[in-house]
Write an enzyme that holds these catalytic residues in place. Structure first.
Site, PDB file in Angstrom:
ATOM      1  N   LYS A   1       1.096  -1.082   0.428  1.00 21.07           N
ATOM      2  CA  LYS A   1       0.130  -0.076  -0.013  1.00 21.07           C
ATOM      3  C   LYS A   1       0.820   1.159   0.080  1.00 21.07           C
ATOM      4  O   LYS A   1       1.803   0.868  -0.674  1.00 21.07           O
ATOM      5  CB  LYS A   1      -0.834  -0.080   1.553  1.00 21.07           C
ATOM      6  CG  LYS A   1      -1.485  -1.370   1.230  1.00 21.07           C
ATOM      7  CD  LYS A   1      -2.859  -0.922   2.345  1.00 21.07           C
ATOM      8  CE  LYS A   1      -4.173  -2.691   2.106  1.00 21.07           C
ATOM      9  NZ  LYS A   1      -4.899  -2.204   3.535  1.00 21.07           N
TER      10      LYS A   1
ATOM     11  N   ASN B   1      -2.606   0.493   6.621  1.00 16.96           N
ATOM     12  CA  ASN B   1      -1.438  -0.616   7.362  1.00 16.96           C
ATOM     13  C   ASN B   1      -0.754  -1.859   6.275  1.00 16.96           C
ATOM     14  O   ASN B   1      -0.237  -2.785   6.451  1.00 16.96           O
ATOM     15  CB  ASN B   1      -2.569  -1.871   7.864  1.00 16.96           C
ATOM     16  CG  ASN B   1      -3.925  -2.149   6.587  1.00 16.96           C
ATOM     17  OD1 ASN B   1      -3.458  -1.904   5.566  1.00 16.96           O
ATOM     18  ND2 ASN B   1      -4.348  -2.996   7.464  1.00 16.96           N
TER      19      ASN B   1
ATOM     20  N   HIS C   1      -2.067  -5.595   1.293  1.00 22.41           N
ATOM     21  CA  HIS C   1      -3.412  -5.925   1.114  1.00 22.41           C
ATOM     22  C   HIS C   1      -3.503  -7.495   1.311  1.00 22.41           C
ATOM     23  O   HIS C   1      -2.179  -7.928   0.309  1.00 22.41           O
ATOM     24  CB  HIS C   1      -4.353  -5.579   0.045  1.00 22.41           C
ATOM     25  CG  HIS C   1      -5.204  -6.322  -0.295  1.00 22.41           C
ATOM     26  ND1 HIS C   1      -6.635  -6.335   0.629  1.00 22.41           N
ATOM     27  CD2 HIS C   1      -5.503  -7.431  -1.337  1.00 22.41           C
ATOM     28  CE1 HIS C   1      -7.721  -7.025  -0.320  1.00 22.41           C
ATOM     29  NE2 HIS C   1      -6.874  -7.787  -1.163  1.00 22.41           N
TER      30      HIS C   1
ATOM     31  N   GLU D   1      -9.585 -11.258  -7.281  1.00 27.04           N
ATOM     32  CA  GLU D   1      -8.678 -10.258  -7.253  1.00 27.04           C
ATOM     33  C   GLU D   1      -7.580 -10.529  -8.139  1.00 27.04           C
ATOM     34  O   GLU D   1      -6.872  -9.540  -8.974  1.00 27.04           O
ATOM     35  CB  GLU D   1      -8.488 -10.299  -5.767  1.00 27.04           C
ATOM     36  CG  GLU D   1      -9.049  -9.595  -5.022  1.00 27.04           C
ATOM     37  CD  GLU D   1      -8.746  -9.919  -3.388  1.00 27.04           C
ATOM     38  OE1 GLU D   1      -9.967  -9.184  -2.641  1.00 27.04           O
ATOM     39  OE2 GLU D   1      -7.626  -9.814  -2.710  1.00 27.04           O
TER      40      GLU D   1
ATOM     41  N   TYR E   1     -12.358  -2.471  -3.639  1.00 22.96           N
ATOM     42  CA  TYR E   1     -13.061  -2.550  -2.277  1.00 22.96           C
ATOM     43  C   TYR E   1     -14.499  -2.426  -2.348  1.00 22.96           C
ATOM     44  O   TYR E   1     -15.120  -2.050  -1.521  1.00 22.96           O
ATOM     45  CB  TYR E   1     -12.220  -1.730  -1.350  1.00 22.96           C
ATOM     46  CG  TYR E   1     -10.837  -1.560  -0.587  1.00 22.96           C
ATOM     47  CD1 TYR E   1     -10.694  -2.576   0.067  1.00 22.96           C
ATOM     48  CD2 TYR E   1     -10.056  -1.096  -1.485  1.00 22.96           C
ATOM     49  CE1 TYR E   1      -9.063  -3.126   0.271  1.00 22.96           C
ATOM     50  CE2 TYR E   1      -8.882  -1.371  -1.046  1.00 22.96           C
ATOM     51  CZ  TYR E   1      -8.415  -1.897   0.257  1.00 22.96           C
ATOM     52  OH  TYR E   1      -7.264  -2.418   0.733  1.00 22.96           O
TER      53      TYR E   1
END
Ligand code: IDP
Length: 140
Positions: A11, A114, A117, A128, A51
């Site tokens: 990320k 965080n 993913h 995905e 998302y």
């Protein structure tokens, strides 16, 4: 145990801090192979689509904005039990709850920023992976 593939995203909080290599070392040390990889600047539409399952959640718009705040590295990890193993290497969503030695414990800035993913099931992994990669781009 079956050889699986899972989608991983490094990320923007992690690419910003130049942690791509350090994070990928964690995957490789645990036997996960990076069989496809691309650095991308997500558009708002791409992040919203990825998302979409969270679109009713209070944090959705903030999450989308965060995911577009800088480059991400999208990648396919392959290995035995890859979906669960990747989640184990990542640690809990909230770094405050993540176990010692996990990526999120060691690198995440917050529950939102965080660092990584990872797909949460083989079914979602297939969806995905297809969101970002053609089969021809994955070289096992
Ligand atoms: P996961 O990434 O561990 O599978 P999910 O619950 O699927 O966790 O949430 C997706 C992402 O949304 C998280 O990784 C995190 O970036 C963000 N997120 C989850 N819960 C919160 C929250 O309570 N506040 C802000 N962002 C959150």
């Amino acid at each position: 145990m079956a050889i699986e593939r899972t989608l991983s995203i490094i990320k923007p909080d992690a690419t910003r801090r130049n942690l791509t290599g350090a994070i990928n070392a964690r995957f490789e040390e645990r036997g996960l192979r990076i069989v496809a990889q691309r650095r991308v600047q997500l558009t708002q539409a791409q992040a919203e689509g990825f998302y979409a399952v969270h679109k009713e959640r209070s944090f959705f718009s903030s999450l989308v904005e965060f995911m577009c705040s800088g480059p991400v590295v999208v990648q396919v990890l392959e290995g035995e039990n890859a979906v669960v193993l990747n989640r184990e290497v990542m640690g809990a969503t909230n770094p405050a709850n993540a176990e010692a030695g996990t990526i999120r414990k060691d690198f995440a800035e917050s529950i939102e920023a965080n660092s990584v993913h990872g797909s949460d099931s083989p079914e979602n992994a297939a969806k995905e992976i297809a969101y970002f990669f053609a089969e021809v781009d994955i070289v096992g």
